[in-house]
Design a protein around this motif. Structure first.
Motif, mmCIF file in Angstrom:
data_model
loop_
_atom_site.group_PDB
_atom_site.id
_atom_site.type_symbol
_atom_site.label_atom_id
_atom_site.label_comp_id
_atom_site.label_asym_id
_atom_site.label_seq_id
_atom_site.Cartn_x
_atom_site.Cartn_y
_atom_site.Cartn_z
ATOM 1 N N VAL A 219 -13.618 -39.084 20.779
ATOM 2 C CA VAL A 219 -14.273 -38.072 19.897
ATOM 3 C C VAL A 219 -14.319 -36.819 21.481
ATOM 4 C CG1 VAL A 219 -14.480 -38.802 18.434
ATOM 5 C CG2 VAL A 219 -16.753 -38.209 20.248
ATOM 6 N N PHE A 220 -13.577 -35.755 21.371
ATOM 7 C CA PHE A 220 -13.819 -34.663 22.604
ATOM 8 C C PHE A 220 -14.599 -33.110 21.928
ATOM 9 C CE2 PHE A 220 -10.069 -37.668 21.902
ATOM 10 C CZ PHE A 220 -10.093 -37.754 23.881
ATOM 11 N N PRO A 221 -15.521 -33.598 21.392
ATOM 12 C CA PRO A 221 -16.451 -32.730 21.165
ATOM 13 C C PRO A 221 -16.513 -31.197 21.437
ATOM 14 C CG PRO A 221 -17.793 -34.907 21.330
ATOM 15 C CD PRO A 221 -16.748 -34.897 21.282
ATOM 16 N N ASN A 222 -17.054 -29.968 20.828
ATOM 17 C CA ASN A 222 -17.491 -29.320 21.866
ATOM 18 C C ASN A 222 -18.858 -28.751 21.039
ATOM 19 O OD1 ASN A 222 -15.105 -29.204 23.645
ATOM 20 N ND2 ASN A 222 -14.716 -27.525 22.526
ATOM 21 N N ASN A 223 -18.919 -29.766 20.215
ATOM 22 C CA ASN A 223 -20.612 -29.397 19.703
ATOM 23 C C ASN A 223 -20.823 -30.545 18.943
ATOM 24 O OD1 ASN A 223 -22.360 -28.318 17.884
ATOM 25 N ND2 ASN A 223 -20.950 -25.803 17.556
ATOM 26 N N TYR A 224 -21.201 -30.475 18.097
ATOM 27 C CA TYR A 224 -21.865 -32.191 17.401
ATOM 28 C C TYR A 224 -20.625 -32.634 16.521
ATOM 29 C CZ TYR A 224 -25.120 -34.315 13.389
ATOM 30 O OH TYR A 224 -25.676 -35.073 12.328
ATOM 31 N N LEU A 225 -20.918 -33.737 15.869
ATOM 32 C CA LEU A 225 -19.529 -34.623 15.466
ATOM 33 C C LEU A 225 -20.471 -35.406 14.564
ATOM 34 C CD1 LEU A 225 -17.222 -35.797 17.494
ATOM 35 C CD2 LEU A 225 -17.272 -34.545 16.240
ATOM 36 N N PHE B 136 -7.972 -39.262 17.468
ATOM 37 C CA PHE B 136 -8.498 -38.660 18.926
ATOM 38 C C PHE B 136 -8.911 -37.202 18.655
ATOM 39 C CE2 PHE B 136 -4.720 -42.041 20.895
ATOM 40 C CZ PHE B 136 -5.874 -41.984 22.875
ATOM 41 N N SER B 137 -9.789 -36.824 18.078
ATOM 42 C CA SER B 137 -10.533 -36.574 17.495
ATOM 43 C C SER B 137 -10.780 -35.075 18.237
ATOM 44 C CB SER B 137 -11.078 -36.664 16.124
ATOM 45 O OG SER B 137 -11.461 -36.322 15.522
ATOM 46 N N THR B 138 -11.208 -33.907 17.929
ATOM 47 C CA THR B 138 -11.782 -33.376 18.393
ATOM 48 C C THR B 138 -13.170 -32.237 17.473
ATOM 49 O OG1 THR B 138 -10.432 -31.018 18.148
ATOM 50 C CG2 THR B 138 -10.363 -32.293 19.891
ATOM 51 N N THR B 139 -13.238 -32.552 16.222
ATOM 52 C CA THR B 139 -14.130 -31.331 15.757
ATOM 53 C C THR B 139 -13.881 -32.197 14.448
ATOM 54 O OG1 THR B 139 -12.542 -30.701 14.219
ATOM 55 C CG2 THR B 139 -12.962 -29.851 15.877
ATOM 56 N N LEU B 140 -15.873 -31.486 13.596
ATOM 57 C CA LEU B 140 -16.059 -32.267 12.576
ATOM 58 C C LEU B 140 -14.919 -31.848 11.941
ATOM 59 C CD1 LEU B 140 -19.483 -33.357 12.057
ATOM 60 C CD2 LEU B 140 -20.154 -31.336 11.171
ATOM 61 N N VAL C 250 -4.390 -32.679 16.697
ATOM 62 C CA VAL C 250 -3.797 -31.254 17.315
ATOM 63 C C VAL C 250 -4.078 -29.517 16.493
ATOM 64 C CG1 VAL C 250 -0.925 -32.238 16.971
ATOM 65 C CG2 VAL C 250 -2.078 -31.584 15.249
ATOM 66 N N SER C 251 -4.762 -29.712 16.678
ATOM 67 C CA SER C 251 -6.684 -28.924 15.443
ATOM 68 C C SER C 251 -5.960 -27.650 16.447
ATOM 69 C CB SER C 251 -7.187 -28.789 14.825
ATOM 70 O OG SER C 251 -7.729 -29.021 15.575
ATOM 71 N N TYR C 252 -6.354 -26.115 16.466
ATOM 72 C CA TYR C 252 -6.789 -25.235 18.137
ATOM 73 C C TYR C 252 -7.925 -25.687 18.830
ATOM 74 C CZ TYR C 252 -7.997 -20.848 19.787
ATOM 75 O OH TYR C 252 -8.117 -20.267 21.188
ATOM 76 N N ASN C 253 -8.623 -26.483 18.971
ATOM 77 C CA ASN C 253 -8.892 -26.973 19.606
ATOM 78 C C ASN C 253 -8.928 -28.091 20.091
ATOM 79 O OD1 ASN C 253 -11.594 -25.463 19.458
ATOM 80 N ND2 ASN C 253 -12.677 -27.173 17.971
ATOM 81 N N PHE D 81 -15.971 -37.543 25.155
ATOM 82 C CA PHE D 81 -15.583 -36.774 26.456
ATOM 83 C C PHE D 81 -15.868 -35.640 25.779
ATOM 84 C CE2 PHE D 81 -12.916 -39.921 28.753
ATOM 85 C CZ PHE D 81 -12.647 -40.553 27.406
ATOM 86 N N ASN D 82 -16.554 -34.915 26.356
ATOM 87 C CA ASN D 82 -18.067 -33.926 25.809
ATOM 88 C C ASN D 82 -17.659 -32.418 26.761
ATOM 89 O OD1 ASN D 82 -19.512 -34.829 24.430
ATOM 90 N ND2 ASN D 82 -21.598 -34.692 26.194
ATOM 91 N N TYR D 83 -16.528 -31.625 26.439
ATOM 92 C CA TYR D 83 -16.040 -30.193 27.013
ATOM 93 C C TYR D 83 -15.083 -31.132 27.693
ATOM 94 C CZ TYR D 83 -20.424 -28.365 25.384
ATOM 95 O OH TYR D 83 -21.532 -27.721 24.270
ATOM 96 N N PHE D 84 -14.412 -31.928 26.656
ATOM 97 C CA PHE D 84 -13.049 -31.774 27.817
ATOM 98 C C PHE D 84 -12.125 -31.041 28.773
ATOM 99 C CE2 PHE D 84 -8.217 -33.141 28.366
ATOM 100 C CZ PHE D 84 -8.676 -34.651 28.433
ATOM 101 N N SER D 85 -11.953 -31.685 30.158
ATOM 102 C CA SER D 85 -11.030 -30.922 30.224
ATOM 103 C C SER D 85 -10.256 -31.771 31.352
ATOM 104 C CB SER D 85 -11.666 -29.571 31.823
ATOM 105 O OG SER D 85 -12.061 -30.558 32.784
ATOM 106 N N ILE D 86 -9.035 -32.313 31.114
ATOM 107 C CA ILE D 86 -7.960 -32.635 31.792
ATOM 108 C C ILE D 86 -8.465 -32.616 33.441
ATOM 109 C CG2 ILE D 86 -6.062 -33.099 33.041
ATOM 110 C CD1 ILE D 86 -5.160 -31.321 30.542
#
Ligand SMILES: [Zn+2]
Length: 1056
Positions: A661-667, A605-609, A472-475, A686-691
């Motif tokens: 994982v839903f990264p916008n960057n290296y994980l 369900f994680s989005t960042t390193l 539930v972080s910002y990204n 899922f890179n750069y996740f968008s619904i």
């Protein structure tokens, strides 16, 4: 139900046991496991389940635009009247026609052993060469350098001309006739992506900024990348003389638009393939070489009856064909396949032939609906009946003696007393009277209800639980992910929780936690009016603050759960927290399951390193330029063992981690993925996740994840006959000793490979038996054993060994061995090893089975005739040599996925499937396959290609605009965006047929592959072309035909 002896698939005379077993089985066994009725005609995927919305895969994604696209606007224009499309002028060339028009091949090899399909009448004409005899290349292929061109020459030069000559130029005659080569385009800058964000971010291949390797001078190999010393063909070649004026370097296989595939290779890939071959061989008609599509079609045609496993050593149909199996003693090949069905009697044969002796085991493989699921038996108090010495489980190959009082073990030959409760009399032929009533006596696969002594601490297990842990972080909040996950859990997924076949409701308990730098647990006890949150901030020594109320049955606590899932997005809507943790999150999941005394799955369900200060903290160590070099292994190996240890803890506690994982960057997937690899879980990316772009795929992946057969707290052991034993194990699991594989979970999509080694000489007249026993907890919490048995024959003759080989299994094994070496070896030596092994396999055949043939011919055994094309593909595939084409994380992901992949999966990866879309007919779906050759793509056509990971639709430059309208609902191809175009539900035949076909593909792959739309000659076409594995690779790597030359030379060198 079967009436009378079932038809035999193989024409070999049945063995005694086969005759016995082929008696009618069903009358005495009416409802329990009567073999299903098998349709005589099982072509064309008629058995497929109804279409399901498209699946897909994380790898190879495009970097999305920075702004969320206005997806609806592009995708859903008003439907347009269906165009009149059917008879487009373009036609695929049927391979056979060209093939038949070729001159006669050298004959010979008639003495070679018949293949599995030997009862088929030989095909007329030249086809015979590829059908019933070892394959030979057309004359030109088989010849060493000579001054005359090849295919139309017909005549074979005298033997003394057949030695390899030091120089290659002109060997194959004048340059090929090609469509106008577009060489001038070679100097064009690399294509750029629209909206391409920062480098290294997307899974979609990206060009390196400077694109150095493509135009590097050929003579200057990067340090450490000199031509292999083991490939004598290369050094003598006049490399420099050929390169400077380069115009024809892309050789015969280049085609319009393929200018990216120049012969120069990137660092690290210089020396393995014939990529650098400077000579310009005459273009060989691709129809002259064995090809996958033709082999598959011919194999499929020959499958007229079920494959019946009623004798040892029966070679099953190719993994990619459509066949039905009837288990009559050995298990369905979907459970176990062997690299060869006739085991060499001594190690020396393996050493000489280089054919690995290995098994691919998918213990929970999905069967067809008309095949028999392993029946569940219950031996009651006595428990499973086993050999007292080697502990093998009762199977159809155990022999009862002493009037039924004892049985002889087929594995170790010890005699074991039959428990009184299990005793039965023998009939006049020495077989138990209850043979057909007991699955363990007549089938190759069955299940046993385990007794308490097979349970941990001798306690019956609890049903498994699922824990959902949401970043539930910002990204995560900003991308809409949190809200979307909560929404689909509430409205869909909790209704899809798995249950036993006959159960009314699932008895899976669920638990929820959220995290950023802290972990928040939720009490969802049904007596509460509202969920309660409890925060854990001590991350060093994780404990779960509540045991009672964390894991609950959804149907009991649904009100509280729904309220929780509505509140979570609101609670964190305004978070500014950007840092997250990961290891403590997983640790707390393990603690929660342990505390509840149950097995299960942890969905993270994680989005960042995870850079927040906590155990398992990581930093960005990505350095993409190392990929493809000798140093890449550092990047592709875990940085430490924190996540590996967590995986081990999971496996030992009967749970697995699935990381979404839903990264916008290296994980650093190489590191965090360890927890999935060791526990038996899976990574979804899922890179750069968008619904808009990914929502459907995420939902579909989760549904499939829930619904596939899964075993918890599993342990598998493979037993073999004396004289041979398992020595090496590959796949995603944990081992604490030399024999047992431990899985937190294992599911129907996962496979393991087991290599066998000789301890002793095997008796040639005997059989060898394999038994895999999987002990596990079922989805309903029942402790069970699944027993899979396979009988193989033994030989001391190469002429029996080669026809019994299963290339699908060999390639699955070679692929996994290569992938495992990535973190300890160098790309060059891995590729060299693969080529050397392939050359040795073929040279040994040549030496021992085809001596009478002319020295200059390339002779391929029937069962291995596709070996060169698969090896071509393997040595240049993204997983093994992805450099500029994939990111570090996607490379790690590919490696991990392939390590647990079954045979069908590796086949699809090595030879992607292509279908033409422009002439689909409703009653002929799926249509015939198209070869992975760019020249087979018509510019007035449209095609789909998929490899199990990613899917592309390619539109020819002259494709009928009305086709595009019918499919995408847009007027102009200029409006097509590669990643955001969707096949919308339009009411016209083209749209319906394409959607049906895509669903068929996705269901077969068990994955909702991400779909990209490519237009001919657009900037992303080179990435699509990379999947056309018969052509030259995107960043180097030989074409299939070029590789054949190289391989042939290697073989000749070995034979000299
Ligand atoms: Zn035994």
């Amino acid at each position: 139900m079967l009436a009378g002896p079932p038809p035999s698939f193989n024409t070999n005379p049945p063995s005694q046991s086969m005759q016995q077993q082929s008696q009618p089985t069903s009358q005495m066994y009416p409802n329990q496991f009567a073999p299903p009725t098998l349709p005589p005609n099982f072509s064309g995927n008629q058995q497929l389940p109804p279409p399901v919305p498209p699946p897909n895969f994380p790898g190879n994604q495009h970097p999305p635009p920075t702004q969320p696209p206005n997806f609806q606007g592009n995708q859903q224009p008003p439907p347009i009247a269906p165009p009149n499309f059917p008879n487009m002028q373009h036609q695929q060339q049927p391979p056979v026609q060209q093939f038949q028009s070729q001159p006669n091949y050298p004959t010979g090899n008639q003495q070679l052993p018949p293949t599995q399909f030997s009862s088929q009448p030989p095909m007329p004409g030249n086809q015979q060469q590829f059908q019933n005899h070892p394959s030979m290349m057309p004359n030109g292929m088989n010849q060493p350098p000579m001054t005359q061109g090849y295919p139309n020459q017909g005549s074979v030069p005298p033997p003394n001309q057949m030695r390899p000559a030091p120089t290659m130029p002109n060997q194959f005659g004048p340059p090929p006739t090609m469509p106008t080569p577009q060489y001038q385009q070679q100097s064009q800058p690399p294509p750029s992506f629209p909206n391409q964000p920062a480098p290294n971010m997307g899974g979609m291949p990206q060009y390196p900024p400077g694109q150095p390797p493509y135009n590097a001078p050929p003579s200057s190999y990067p340090p450490g990348n000199l031509p292999p010393s083991g490939t004598p063909g290369y050094p003598q070649q006049p490399l420099q003389s050929q390169y400077p004026n380069q115009p024809n370097l892309s050789g015969p296989q280049s085609m319009p638009g393929s200018q990216m595939n120049g012969p120069n290779t990137y660092p690290g890939q210089t020396s393995s393939g014939p990529v650098q071959q400077p000579y310009q061989p005459q273009r060989i008609d691709p129809d002259m070489v064995p090809n996958v599509v033709q082999v598959l079609e011919q194999s499929q045609e020959k499958i007229q009856q079920p494959f019946i496993t009623n004798a040892p050593g029966l070679l099953p149909p190719l993994a990619a064909t459509n066949f039905v199996c009837q288990d009559q003693g050995s298990c369905n090949p979907r459970f176990i396949r062997s690299t060869t069905y006739t085991i060499p009697n001594a190690h020396d044969m393996i050493k000489q032939s280089h054919i690995p002796i290995a098994l691919a085991i998918s213990p929970l493989a999905s069967l067809r609906s008309d095949e028999l699921e392993p029946p569940v038996t219950n031996f009651g108090e006595i428990g499973p009946v086993r050999c007292h010495r080697c502990k093998a489980y009762m199977c159809s190959f155990m022999q009862f003696i002493d009037g039924g009082k004892r049985f002889l073990c087929c594995f170790c030959e010890a005699a074991t007393d039959v428990p009184t409760e299990y005793f039965n009399h023998l009939d006049h032929s020495g077989r138990r009277m209850d043979w057909y009533q007991r699955p363990e006596l007549c089938l190759g696969s069955y299940e046993i209800v385990a007794t308490k002594q097979y349970c941990k601490d001798e306690k019956w297990p609890e049903p498994p639980a699922f824990i959902f842990m949401i970043d539930v972080s910002y990204n995560s909040v900003r991308s809409g992910l949190v809200e979307y996950i909560c929404h689909i859990l509430k409205t869909e997924l909790l209704n899809y929780l798995p249950k036993d076949k006959d159960a009314e409701t699932s008895n899976i308990r669920v638990g929820f936690a959220t995290f950023d730098k802290q972990i928040h647990f939720y009490n969802i006890k049904n007596t509460l009016g509202q969920p309660q949150m409890m925060i854990v901030s001590d991350l060093e020594d994780i404990f779960v603050p509540l045991l009672d109320g964390f894991l609950c049955l959804p149907h009991e606590s649904r009100g509280v759960i729904n309220s929780l899932l509505e509140q979570i997005p609101q609670t964190f809507a305004n978070t500014q927290e950007t840092e997250t943790i990961l290891a403590p999150v997983i640790q707390s999941g393990i603690q929660a399951l342990k505390g509840a005394n149950c097995t299960g799955k942890i969905y993270v369900f994680s989005t960042t390193l995870p850079i927040a200060v906590a155990p398992g903290k990581l930093s960005n160590r990505d350095d993409k330029k190392l990929l493809g070099t000798d140093k890449e292994k550092v990047l592709l190996a875990p940085i430490n063992n924190v996540y590996t240890k967590l995986g081990e803890e999971c496996a030992q506690n009967g749970c697995a981690v699935d990381l979404f994982v839903f990264p916008n960057n290296y994980l650093d997937i190489a590191t965090i993925g360890e927890v999935c690899r060791v526990s038996g879980g899976q990574i979804y990316k899922f890179n750069y996740f968008s619904i808009e772009n990914d929502g459907e795929r995420l939902l579909d992946d989760l549904k499939r994840n829930f619904q596939r057969s899964t075993a918890f707290d599993a342990l598998m052991r493979v037993r073999t006959s004396s004289g041979i034993r398992p020595i090496d194990f590959l796949g995603n699991f944990y081992m604490t000793n030399a024999t047992e594989m431990i899985f937190g979970t294992i599911d129907s999509d996962k496979s393991v490979s087991v290599e066998l080694k000789h301890d002793d000489k095997l008796a040639v007249e005997s059989n060898t038996y394999i038994q895999a026993a999987l002990l596990y907890t079922s989805i309903s919490g029942q402790r069970r054993l699944r027993i899979l048995t396979l009988a193989l024959t033994v030989t001391s003759s190469y002429t029996s060994l080669y026809p019994a080989c299963d290339l699908d299994t060999i390639m699955n094994y070679i692929t996994k061995v290569a992938l495992r070496s990535i973190t300890v070896s160098t790309p060059k030596s891995i590729r060299d090893n693969i080529i050397t092994q392939a050359a040795n396999m073929l040279a040994c055949y040549r030496k021992n089975c085809a001596q009478a043939t002319t020295a200059g011919q390339l002779i391929l055994p029937e069962t291995l005739k596709l070996l060169p094309v698969y090896v071509t593909s393997l040595i240049k595939c993204d997983a093994l040599t992805g450099t500029q084409t994939v990111t570090t994380d996607d490379r790690s992901l590919l490696m991990q996925r392939l390590m647990s992949m079954d045979i069908k999966g590796t086949f699809a990866y090595l030879y992607p499937r292509v279908y033409a879309l422009h002439d689909l007919e409703e009653d002929k779906l799926p249509p015939p396959h198209v070869r992975c050759l760019y020249e087979r793509f018509s510019e007035v056509g449209a095609y789909v290609i998929e490899n199990g990971f990613v899917m592309y639709i390619w539109l020819g430059s002259q494709v009928d605009p009305s086709f595009v309208q019918s499919l995408f609902g847009i007027q102009n191809t200029a409006h097509i965006q590669p990643e955001k175009c969707r096949i919308v539900d339009l009411d016209n035949p083209i749209s319906r047929n394409v959607r049906t076909l895509l669903n068929v593909i996705r269901n077969e792959r068990n994955a909702y592959m991400k779909l990209f739309i490519v237009q001919q000659r657009d900037s992303i076409e080179p990435f699509f072309k990379n999947y056309l594995v018969e052509d030259k690779g995107f960043t180097g790597g030989a074409s299939y035909v070029d590789f054949l030359y190289h391989l042939h030379r290697e073989i000749r060198n070995l034979l000299q």
